[in-house]
Write an enzyme that holds these catalytic residues in place. Structure first.
Site, PDB file in Angstrom:
ATOM      1  N   LYS A  62       0.821  -1.209   0.000  1.00  0.00           N
ATOM      2  CA  LYS A  62       0.000   0.000   0.000  1.00  0.00           C
ATOM      3  C   LYS A  62       0.863   1.271   0.000  1.00  0.00           C
ATOM      4  O   LYS A  62       0.410   2.319  -0.431  1.00  0.00           O
ATOM      5  CB  LYS A  62      -0.985  -0.037   1.160  1.00  0.00           C
ATOM      6  CG  LYS A  62      -2.007  -1.163   0.944  1.00  0.00           C
ATOM      7  CD  LYS A  62      -3.180  -1.109   1.870  1.00  0.00           C
ATOM      8  CE  LYS A  62      -4.292  -2.060   1.456  1.00  0.00           C
ATOM      9  NZ  LYS A  62      -3.935  -3.488   1.593  1.00  0.00           N
TER      10      LYS A  62
HETATM   11  C1  LIG Z   1      -4.566  -4.609   1.068  1.00  0.00           C
HETATM   12  C2  LIG Z   1      -3.761  -5.853   0.963  1.00  0.00           C
HETATM   13  C3  LIG Z   1      -4.081  -6.877   0.041  1.00  0.00           C
HETATM   14  C4  LIG Z   1      -5.310  -6.827  -0.837  1.00  0.00           C
HETATM   15  O1  LIG Z   1      -5.231  -5.864  -1.848  1.00  0.00           O
HETATM   16  P1  LIG Z   1      -6.546  -5.392  -2.638  1.00  0.00           P
HETATM   17  O2  LIG Z   1      -6.101  -4.270  -3.462  1.00  0.00           O
HETATM   18  O3  LIG Z   1      -7.540  -4.986  -1.576  1.00  0.00           O
HETATM   19  O4  LIG Z   1      -7.039  -6.568  -3.408  1.00  0.00           O
HETATM   20  C5  LIG Z   1      -3.227  -7.967  -0.037  1.00  0.00           C
HETATM   21  N1  LIG Z   1      -2.133  -8.079   0.761  1.00  0.00           N
HETATM   22  C6  LIG Z   1      -1.807  -7.124   1.662  1.00  0.00           C
HETATM   23  C7  LIG Z   1      -0.614  -7.315   2.519  1.00  0.00           C
HETATM   24  C8  LIG Z   1      -2.602  -5.969   1.790  1.00  0.00           C
HETATM   25  O5  LIG Z   1      -2.263  -5.023   2.695  1.00  0.00           O
END
Ligand SMILES: *Cc1c(COP(=O)(O)O)cnc(C)c1O
Length: 470
Positions: A117
């Protein structure tokens, strides 16, 4: 480069600047490109071997259009993805390593809060600051997090004069590590509210408060924001360029998925001309997306708490963006489709004359894994290659393992560092991963006043916002 709302029958086209500070469109839809800008073979070849900032600038500029001048965007990108914000590995921001026969791992988690993120939030924070300065405005953002979004947003927005961020998180449910990551960023323009309830309560509170016209101007940083989706497109290009022998060769990506944000960014890359063959969605026990791909039925399912908690979703909000494409980019059909889902908790493509084969046709495949499979995958990769992965990444690698022989390079996205989820790593390997220096003793420094505790009560939250923030 224009964007439209998935539910806007009038099809008003907006610029990147118009949607950057918004979450949902006023009609409740999500913003999608009116058409996808294209990458030619020669342009792609020219990027081979280039640093991440060069690749990301070339890709992102096409998605931003003239909303941000080229030189400005390039400096934002260079600033976002350099040391010490990112801990580069051999000079790479998103390094790809081989972990098996035609199997690769692309690490997207070298940012300040150790999840993918950061890739989007670090750039989005800079774009927001630029846009607010240009308009002479400031913005109050109200968000909810189950863990990774909160710390990534706070790390990106902390210290900005034009932004105030209020982040709601559940009082129980986050790991001690995640709580400490957010807690240490409290203060100044960052406000952490600990809600007596669960993540769903936090999300409902945000919705309810923003539904009040007096608070409708509050901004968003959740994964439906187009600025986030578009900032995740470049790393697919970087991963591709690192994994292929010849430009033009096909590649598969395996994407640990929850809200469908990351994998939709991969779809955007594919639509822009990146030779991606399949986007393989990996879910945990919360397999809403896996079942959708197999049956064509999008059915909400109460989320259970798992050892890959950032994928614990009951529905996948960004899927609306793909559904729009599947339904011929017809906002009326899409609105009807989503209305059925929202009213009954389920909607079938069959009722719209489509079969699940349409997903394979668009390049999507899927798989799911359980806690036992995650643990076994972490163990197997460690024993085979000495590489430790986190449980979310293990959902993806496990799905890749279960598919057997690979005829094209398969890149598994590593969406978090194992250090964030020590308990599961201990269960799999009997030891915890070594902590990068910046995370040593993280939990010990949590100040008791870093979280303000509030009931899961809309009026109480509004009162807090009126008194303290707005
Ligand atoms: C948010 C997240 C996901 C999922 O991603 P999306 O974009 O919601 O599909 C997968 N792995 C981690 C570690 C995350 O923080």
């Amino acid at each position: 480069m224009k964007l439209v709302s998935t539910r806007d029958a009038n099809g008003s086209a907006l610029s990147y600047s118009d949607v950057l500070l918004a979450g949902l469109a006023p009609d409740g839809g999500l913003y999608v490109p009116e058409s996808y800008p294209q990458f030619m073979h020669e342009e792609l070849s020219a990027l081979k071997g280039m640093p991440y900032a060069a690749i990301a600038s070339a890709v992102k500029q096409k998605l931003v259009g003239d909303a941000i001048p080229q030189g400005v965007l390039r400096s934002m990108i260079e600033d976002a993805y350099r040391t010490p914000t990112f801990e580069l590995e051999n000079g790479e921001v998103t390094p790809v390593t081989e972990i098996g026969d035609n199997l690769y791992l692309q690490n997207l988690s070298l940012g300040p809060t150790a999840s993918f993120k950061d890739m989007a939030m670090q750039l989005l924070g800079r774009e927001m600051e630029y846009e607010l300065a240009r308009k002479g405005e400031s913005l109050v953002i109200l968000g909810a997090t189950s863990g990774d979004t909160g710390s990534a947003a706070e790390a990106a927005l902390s210290g900005l004069e034009s932004v105030t961020l209020i982040m709601l998180s559940p009082e129980v449910g986050m790991s001690a590590f995640q709580r400490a990551q957010m807690g240490q960023l409290s203060g100044g323009n960052i406000h952490n509210l600990s809600i007596r309830g669960r993540f769903d309560d936090c999300q409902d509170l945000v919705k309810a408060v923003k539904g009040d016209p007096a608070f409708a101007h509050l901004g968003a940083v959740n994964s439906i924001n187009w600025g986030r989706i578009s900032s995740q497109v470049p790393y697919y290009f970087s991963g591709y360029l690192q994994a292929v022998k010849e430009i033009g060769d096909p590649v598969d990506f395996v994407v640990p998925s929850g809200n469908f944000g990351n994998v939709f960014s991969g779809y955007v890359a594919k639509r822009m001309g990146l030779p991606i063959r399949n986007l393989i969605i990996a879910t945990n026990e919360n397999d809403v997306l896996h079942r959708l791909m197999q049956t064509g039925v999008y059915a909400q399912k109460e989320a259970t708490i798992t050892s890959s908690p950032s994928m614990d979703i009951s529905k996948a909000s960004n899927y609306e963006r793909l559904a729009f494409e599947l339904l011929d980019c017809d906002p009326k059909k899409l609105a009807e489709y989503m209305q059925t889902f929202n009213q009954t908790g389920a909607v079938s493509l069959a009722d719209f004359g489509l079969t699940p084969a349409i997903f394979a046709h668009a390049g999507f495949e899927s798989g799911a894994s359980s806690h036992a499979e995650r643990v076994a995958t972490i163990k197997r990769l460690y024993e085979e290659r000495g590489v430790v992965i986190d449980p979310h990444t293990a959902d993806g690698v496990g799905v890749a393992y279960s598919r057997g022989k690979r005829d094209v390079p398969t890149v598994c996205l590593a969406t978090a560092l194992p250090v964030k989820f020590e308990d599961t790593i201990r269960e799999a390997l009997g030891v915890v991963p070594e902590r990068p220096a910046r995370f040593v003793n993280l939990e010990d420094n949590l100040r008791p006043d870093s979280f303000t505790v509030l009931d899961a009560d809309v009026e109480g939250l509004k009162a807090y916002l009126r008194e303290r923030i707005i």
